[in-house]
Design an enzyme around this catalytic site. Structure first.
Site: not given
Ligand code: GLU
Length: 426
Positions: A119
């Site tokens: 993240k």
């Molecule tokens: N931000 C989204 C999540 O928390 C998608 C992450 C992604 O598609 O890599 O799942």
């Protein structure tokens, strides 16, 4: 968006979400009988990168020159490249990003896609920047993270405060030094190799699982009353999907306030109103409600689709829904989770409920690597099939172990990661 009471934005909230995650994991660790050393290894992040991004702004507070902090936490990549979104929000900080990165590891493992978890984000209020300033900020962030990202290393995606346009800037900046590389980022505009259906995927998955879960507990989705906190990409598409199933969306909120209408809110009309005025406030045919009151409204289904810890000790006793579907990441603290479970409220946990987003990111990455796009129906059919199957695995394990859906989901995910870690050797 509503903050935890008695705290400043960003303060405590990240501690709560780390704490919450640890408590959830402990339950699954116990059940899997993992040793302390294994637990320690599974919890430890692989790498944490912090960068500063100076930017000459015309609008941001504190003068012309502003230094923004950017983060990327790569938690675990035993099962494949690091994968996870980028969040642009004033409360972004290392603790929050760390907890969310770890959640991505379990989420990708649960839906069994060949990715790990990461993240990132920038602590910024995007409302204070012009479109051009945001582009420069994003591209400078990519310059500093260039060695961290990679098609087979780490693939970012949208999260709160980012969108397909931001992903397009990431693609552009990365491609300057690496050649045209669409698979470096997911959630791109379709014009640049984004997947059909990626924009609506998270909300579509939330709506699909809500319908499935409602029928499991003999609650007809037709005319079921639904309250949704958050009207961003996920909240909007969840509402749209549920309205298409004839559920009654009785309340919606955004960062400023909420609106309620017992007869049901017309989602397309709400979207047009937001596009015109910027907010849900004063939506014709609705009454105002504040974010705290909204969560406590009598309803069949409550969908937190905003930020972390919005259901906590202050309001868990007052939640009146039968089903809570976690469209946001970590929206329910561990203490609130215990209270809701004691009160017989069923929770579909984040790592399952909102996994349609990263699952479709995987489909996008596959299409980019193969240079062969799929059509919209294929993407959504595969999304529903996979989510449905994973839900059934989680439900069956929960029944077998006499536990809740969250613990069962964590058990499945942790077991997969633990086995991959062991097979690769230390
Ligand atoms: N931000 C989204 C999540 O928390 C998608 C992450 C992604 O598609 O890599 O799942």
């Amino acid at each position: 968006m509503s903050q935890v009471k008695n705290t400043k934005p960003g303060e405590h909230k990240h501690c709560q979400c780390q704490d919450t995650q640890n408590h959830f994991l402990e339950r699954a660790f116990e059940s899997l009988k993992l040793e302390a050393a294994q637990r320690e290894l599974l919890l430890a992040p692989f790498r944490e990168t912090i960068v500063s991004i100076p930017l000459l702004t015309r609008r941001a507070e504190g003068g012309n020159l502003h230094t923004f902090m950017g983060y990327r936490v790569q938690h675990n990549h035993a099962r494949g490249p690091f994968k996870g979104g980028l969040r642009f929000h004033p409360s972004v900080n290392l603790g929050e990003v760390r907890a969310l990165a770890q959640l991505m590891t379990w989420k990708t493992a649960l839906v069994d896609i060949p990715f790990g978890g990461a993240k990132g984000g920038i602590a910024v209020d995007t409302n204070t920047l012009s479109h051009h300033e945001l582009e420069i900020l994003t591209k400078r962030f990519v310059q500093k993270m260039e060695l961290v990202f990679g098609v087979h290393h780490d693939i970012p995606a949208p999260d709160i405060g980012t969108n397909p346009q931001v992903m397009a800037w990431i693609l552009e900046e990365y491609s300057k030094t690496h050649g045209y590389t669409p698979a470096i980022v997911t959630g791109k505009p379709v014009e640049l190799g984004g997947s059909a259906g990626r924009l609506e995927a998270t909300g579509h998955g939330v709506a699909y699982l809500t319908g499935k879960m409602a029928s499991e507990i003999s609650l007809g989705i037709d005319n079921a009353s639904v309250v949704i906190q958050g009207f961003g990409n996920v909240g909007f598409h969840s509402a749209q999907g549920l309205a298409a199933m004839d559920a009654r969306i009785i309340a919606l909120s955004d960062a400023r306030s909420g609106v309620v209408c017992d007869k049901g809110i017309n989602i397309e009309q709400a979207q047009r109103h937001v596009a015109k005025t910027g907010w849900l406030e004063n939506l014709p045919g609705t009454e105002p409600v504040n974010n705290a009151e909204l969560l406590e409204l009598p309803c069949d289904i409550l969908i937190p689709a905003a930020v972390e810890a919005t259901i906590n000790c202050d309001n868990a006793e007052a939640i009146k829904a039968r089903l809570v579907i976690e469209a946001a990441n970590i929206p329910v603290t561990h203490l609130a989770d215990a209270t809701l479970r004691e009160r017989g409220i069923t929770i579909v946990p984040d790592l399952l409920a909102n996994a349609g987003g990263v699952l479709t990111s995987y489909y996008e990455w596959v299409q980019n690597l193969q240079e062969f796009p799929w059509d919209y129906d294929t993407v959504l059919r595969r999304l529903e099939q996979r989510l449905g199957r994973v839900y059934e695995q989680v439900r069956d394990l929960a029944q077998q172990h006499n536990t809740d859906l969250r613990t069962a989901a964590y058990e499945l995910a942790i077991d997969r990661v633990n086995k991959a870690v062991a097979l690769r050797g230390f």
